[in-house]
Design an enzyme around this catalytic site. Sequence first.
Site, PDB file in Angstrom:
ATOM      1  N   GLY A 155     -26.586  39.990 -29.937  1.00 42.92           N
ATOM      2  CA  GLY A 155     -25.325  39.515 -30.533  1.00 42.92           C
ATOM      3  C   GLY A 155     -24.800  38.227 -29.919  1.00 42.92           C
ATOM      4  N   THR A 156     -25.557  37.615 -28.993  1.00 43.70           N
ATOM      5  CA  THR A 156     -25.047  36.392 -28.354  1.00 43.70           C
ATOM      6  C   THR A 156     -24.863  35.253 -29.374  1.00 43.70           C
ATOM      7  OG1 THR A 156     -27.327  36.034 -27.684  1.00 43.70           O
ATOM      8  CG2 THR A 156     -25.825  36.646 -25.956  1.00 43.70           C
ATOM      9  N   GLY A 157     -25.827  35.143 -30.312  1.00 45.69           N
ATOM     10  CA  GLY A 157     -25.750  34.046 -31.286  1.00 45.69           C
ATOM     11  C   GLY A 157     -24.532  34.188 -32.188  1.00 45.69           C
ATOM     12  N   CYS A 158     -24.332  35.416 -32.714  1.00 45.94           N
ATOM     13  CA  CYS A 158     -23.177  35.660 -33.601  1.00 45.94           C
ATOM     14  C   CYS A 158     -21.883  35.374 -32.843  1.00 45.94           C
ATOM     15  CB  CYS A 158     -23.127  37.122 -34.051  1.00 45.94           C
ATOM     16  SG  CYS A 158     -24.645  37.712 -34.786  1.00 45.94           S
ATOM     17  N   LYS A 216     -29.613  26.027 -29.693  1.00 44.72           N
ATOM     18  CA  LYS A 216     -29.418  26.927 -28.546  1.00 44.72           C
ATOM     19  C   LYS A 216     -30.750  27.168 -27.837  1.00 44.72           C
ATOM     20  CE  LYS A 216     -27.788  29.767 -31.529  1.00 44.72           C
ATOM     21  NZ  LYS A 216     -27.228  30.889 -32.279  1.00 44.72           N
ATOM     22  N   THR A 233     -28.246  41.306 -24.359  1.00 48.75           N
ATOM     23  CA  THR A 233     -28.040  39.978 -24.952  1.00 48.75           C
ATOM     24  C   THR A 233     -27.931  40.049 -26.478  1.00 48.75           C
ATOM     25  OG1 THR A 233     -30.432  39.712 -25.033  1.00 48.75           O
ATOM     26  CG2 THR A 233     -29.317  38.773 -23.126  1.00 48.75           C
TER      27      THR A 233
END
Length: 553
Positions: free
Chosen positions: A261-264, A226, A259
Amino acid sequence: MASSSSLILQPLILPSTTPRAAFSRLVFLPRSLSPRLRAVSLSTIAMALRTKFPHVLTVAGSDSGGGAGIQADIKACGAMGVYCSSVITAVTAQNTVGVQGVHPVPEAFIEEQLNSVLSDMEVDVVKTGMLPSPGVIKVLCDSLKRFPVKALVVDPVMVSTSGDTLSSPSTLSGYRDDLFGMADIVTPNLKEASALLGGMQLQTVSDMSLAAKSIHKFGPKNVLVKGGDLSGSSDAVDVFFDGETCYELHGSRVQTRNTHGTGCTLASCIAAELSKGSPMLEAVKAAKAFVENALHYSKSIELGSGPQGPFDHLFRLKSPPYNVAPGLKFQPDDLFLYAVTDSGMNSKWGRSMTDAVEAVIKGGATIVQLREKHMETREFVETATACMEICRLHKIPLLINDRVDVALACNADGVHVGQSDMQARTVRALLGPGKIIGVSCKTIAQAEQAWMDGADYIGCGGVFPTSTKKDNTTIGLEGLKEVCLASKLPVVAIGGIGIGNANLVLGTGVKNLKGVAVVSALFDRESMEGETKKLRSVLERVLSNVSEGTVVL
Ligand SMILES: Cc1ncc(COP(=O)(O)OP(=O)(O)O)c(N)n1
Ligand SMILES: Cc1nc(C(=O)O)sc1CCOP(=O)(O)O
Ligand SMILES: [Mg+2]
């Protein structure tokens, strides 16, 4: 025996396996049955017809601030229409400022939670987040060996987006040596990818591609690196590697502080899509589109005083377009005989739009587009609503040309747009992931853009000269072939196609050319049903010859 007059109509809404069959089914039971027997019969029928609900298990840490971790995973899965169970690996005290404390759950108790869920509930996909120690990774690997699932999504959470450490350095080897080999996809951000590769510098998209390929060697089937943190990039670029091909997935960079928590969320959305049966690349694209939309909807959220706020996973709840039911799921073969309407031609032959749509469907059209350039909006919505009823009855997808507002108003299955209409990316944001979007393309670059924008198919033409669309550029069979060969999306050919030349078009034999779109050859004819039948039989003949290896010209 109960006579037919003593039957009661008992409506039962039952889930179905295919969207095509997603209608309530009516079950008739004799009035003479006792209430108890009737209840038993209904539950037996319901059990027999019951289909499994897609289920993701998240194995992650709790975020007291609610933006990341288990809380994000459950909200994201809920928003994607998927059930989510949870095994909590650690409880964190955190907010928009950062992580104030971490309280790991004992490994034995993590094992107990895993055992409880996996031994009882049919989990489709496991998604991992914070795994604080190598012991937890071992416990998870052992559980997955005892209770295999369809897919494993590993988000190798090591450092929170606020920069706080969430797992011990020794977990790195646990990921690389044990978990990655079982994973269907791993989704590191730049910092995590760098840590996994011994501190490799990642500053460009080509560095990301190299990293994806190197991480792939640790054993996962797919890798998504990412690039949200890539400095100097105006796009949000992620790199996806499936072991053979590296794809750059571009999205727009949304300006917001929210932003966290975007990865989870991205990993959970991938897991959710996989649990519904999507192929991996489609799941990744849908997840990326979800996160981008969620970021847009989060711009106005003000929670906490820290630098990084949580975002709105459940934006669909407040956004009317997302409340519309998904349409028929897109299947490329639906493009086989694509009927595109023209009300001028209908008036010339004295028939209504609904009669015309019914006739082409009876003749064998596999998808219909309402292309009405001059109809007033109210009449267009009413006509489209009436046509939707017919199409639903026959399970044929109905798309609207150009007009996203009309498509939303009548809950059409999708929209077709051209190069001067609304951008496909915007149409996708308005219609959501469950609708079909087609884009007209005459060049390879336009086809590439349509794919990146999240379209489902492209319409390519004009293959032959046509008088239906004024001043249309003809690209010929060669132009069509060139675009088809480059397109990652299925293609339908359009422009001047009819019974006399459809064989030349499908006879090109290019794999992703799925059919022909036709206006005048169907709608400017006296017998629409008969003409559609004739065209269909030409197409079927060519298809069977092509599949036998003979190209008929
Ligand atoms: C299936 C299909 N392909 C191409 C078109 C043309 O769309 P566009 O270029 O937007 O032109 P108009 O149809 O809006 O005049 C199409 N409608 N359908
Ligand atoms: C609507 C449309 N779009 C085209 C394109 O090239 O994108 S050609 C076209 C008209 C197709 O009508 P007929 O089947 O009557 O030729
Ligand atoms: Mg258009």
